[in-house]
Design an enzyme around this catalytic site. Structure first.
Site: not given
Length: 612
Positions: A2, A27, A74, A100-101, A484, A488, A491, A507, A607
């Protein structure tokens, strides 16, 4: 996660807070709210959705406010609704808080309040704090004392900012543990509390970090910092870096596009002052504290930073001849790792605030290891906990999907491997010279690759717009790039993408191959791994899978074999992981845009991850 900002000054609090909130929205953007003391009461305006929805709702309200707070959320407890948005008001309307938390004992606190006849109206873990502060202020405590008192009752990690109608010019903040930063800055006409330097006005040149179990009270004329027990604390300011400021979006439609496009310049930021191109030397001064009898390197990160660390571990072993391995930072502390004084622990964290990475740093410190952090935020909490701080030189990144910070993190880790290799005499001067020649050409190679964005966008619109599943295959140094690239796509475009080692196909992966699931293959320009990747492509096609290949521009055999391909100009083998990264970022971006998704703000993500 947040974003929080508090303002106490002589100016227009509402205008400042809304501007700062917009800069902090990366954020968290599930909901947003603002609160200020107007007359004898607090006015709080909260809306689910982006900050723009809040701005429309505020309209002409709060025009006289000189102190207040704002929050962008968030969600962790309770869905994104107007009621669950912050700031939360107390039962008497006299206190507002932003948080926040995660408050681990919020259920117990809620029961205590219910027994007192105070009903919680939200589903959050935060609302109880406002009621408790108000209750203690009704017993005679000041806003600062009441907030400290509540802070001592909380379990978990929290940053809280509070205002009260009884102290209309004051803003109080408190920090418990590693729930993100809380910084204090002073401008010419105000004092500001915020969770990130992005909220600070341009005339704030240094800030004070509020640490664990510390609280601060500020008004328009000054501030005081105390411990949670009330002991006054003298804090030293830290000078801000210009790289910490938000950049303008310019002519770009999205920040993600801008940040992909500027990587030819940002990689130069990683090399500046560290690579002597005339003398063919690498010197990262921040690494001077590494002990000479180093026996092992342990790298850790989360998300994109984990994949950068994976690439770094491979380079450390190859270039320096030192055993190296990579860990998920969130798993390291849980398994009680064997680490010691001769280990170098390298934490990779673009934000410098990732909770799991901070815990991993503490784990390494307790075992006596030297701790280095590779970060885009050299003033963040990770930097303050580490022995060695290496700024990746990318500047602040705004889009939630990391792009330039991934590339720069990899580059810094690659240069660290070179420096360690030279120090350990594992690399001779000729080999160092060859690597530095490749570094000289890297910005040009990246610029050339980013210039193919129109071809990439066309491919994404044609081949990826409507897919639900995607495989990305690679081997060797390109495996972290495939992983990566899959992240991408997940998300950014909401495609269930899997990055896989091509060696694993027999496999289990072969069971996923079908005409509706494209496979992106990352193919190096030569060598044994190219031969093996070509075999893997034949396997995919023999099962009627569609192959999109990324390979060297002169690999005509690959171009003929694949259903679609993106030719990549590769002048130096050392460039391959970097130049293969760019089109995967562009594919994810273009696929998101083609699917009508805002790539800067993916759903359910933020973020900076400051909670476990």
């Amino acid at each position: 996660m947040c974003g929080i900002v508090g303002y106490a000054g002589y100016g227009d609090a509402k205008t400042f807070l809304l501007r700062a909130l917009n800069d902090l929205e990366y954020r968290g953007y599930d909901s947003a709210g603002i609160a200020a003391v107007i007359g004898e009461n607090i006015t709080a305006i909260k809306r689910a959705g982006p900050v723009s929805s809040l701005v429309d709702s505020v309209d002409g309200q709060l025009a006289q406010a000189k102190a207040g707070m704002a929050h962008t959320r968030w969600a962790t407890h309770g869905p994104p609704t107007d009621v669950n948005a912050h700031p939360h008001l107390s039962f008497d309307g006299k206190v507002a808080i932003a948080h926040n938390g995660i408050i681990e004992n919020h259920v117990e606190l809620g029961r205590r309040l219910n027994a007192l006849g105070i009903e919680l109206i939200s589903e959050t873990d935060s609302e109880a704090v406002a009621h408790l502060i108000a209750r203690y202020m009704n017993e005679g405590d000041s806003l600062l004392d009441a907030t400290k008192r509540v802070g001592q009752e909380l379990e978990g990690l929290s940053v809280i900012v509070a205002i009260s109608a009884d102290e209309p010019d004051a803003v109080v903040g408190i920090r418990i543990g590693y729930a993100g930063s809380l910084i204090l800055g002073s401008s010419k006409d105000a004092n500001i509390l915020a969770s990130n330097v992005a909220a600070m006005p341009p005339d704030v040149t240094d800030v004070i970090h509020i640490d664990h179990c510390e609280a601060v009270r500020m008004d328009r004329d000054g501030f005081e910092v105390v411990s949670i027990e009330g002991t006054p604390i003298q804090k030293s300011p830290v000078t801000l870096s210009p790289n910490g400021r938000l950049s303008e979006i310019g002519d770009h439609k999205h920040f993600m596009h801008k940040e992909i496009s500027e990587q030819a310049a940002t990689v130069q930021g990683a090399m500046r002052g560290r690579v002597d191109f005339n003398r063919h030397e690498i010197d990262i001064p921040e690494l001077s504290g590494i002990r000479p009898d180093l026996e092992r390197v342990v790298l850790a990160g989360m998300g994109t930073s984990y994949f950068a660390a994976m690439a770094g571990a491979r380079w450390m072993e190859r270039l320096a001849g030192i055993p190296a391995h990579v860990e998920y930072a969130g798993e390291l502390a849980d398994r009680n790792p064997v680490m010691g004084e001769r280990d170098l622990f390298v934490a990779v964290s673009q934000s410098g605030e990732t909770y799991d990475t901070l815990v991993a740093i503490e784990t390494a410190r307790r075992r006596g290891s030297t701790v280095a952090v590779v970060t885009a935020n050299p003033l963040g909490e990770a930097a303050r906990l580490s022995d060695l701080v290496v700024d990746i030189g990318s500047g602040l990144e705004v889009a939630v999907p990391s792009t330039k910070t991934f590339t720069n993190s990899m580059l810094v880790l690659y240069m660290m491997g070179l420096q360690l290799g030279r120090r350990c005499d594992h690399l001779g001067s000729d080999e160092i010279g060859r690597h530095i020649k490749s570094l000289i050409a890297l910005p040009r190679a990246i610029n050339r690759t980013t210039g193919q964005e129109n071809e990439v966008a066309g491919l994404a619109a044609k081949r990826l717009k409507d897919v639900d599943r995607l495989l990305i295959l690679a081997r060797g140094d390109l495996l972290p790039i495939a992983l990566e690239g899959a992240l991408k796509m997940k998300e950014t475009a909401y495609v269930h993408a899997e990055g896989c080692s091509a060696s694993e196909m027999k496999h289990g992966i072969n069971a996923l191959i079908e005409p509706s699931t494209p496979t992106i293959a990352l193919v190096p320009r030569n060598g044994d791994l190219r031969t093996k990747m070509m075999t893997s492509i034949h396997e995919v096609k023999s099962r009627y899978g569609e192959v999109i290949a990324l390979g060297h521009a002169n690999d005509f055999e690959l171009a003929e074999l694949a259903d679609a391909w993106l030719p990549i100009s590769i002048d130096h083998d050392e460039h391959t992981p970097f130049v293969m990264t760019i089109p995967l970022q562009q594919l994810a971006y273009s696929a998101a845009v083609a699917r009508g998704i805002d790539p800067d703000r993916p759903r359910n993500l933020a973020k900076t991850v400051t909670v476990a």
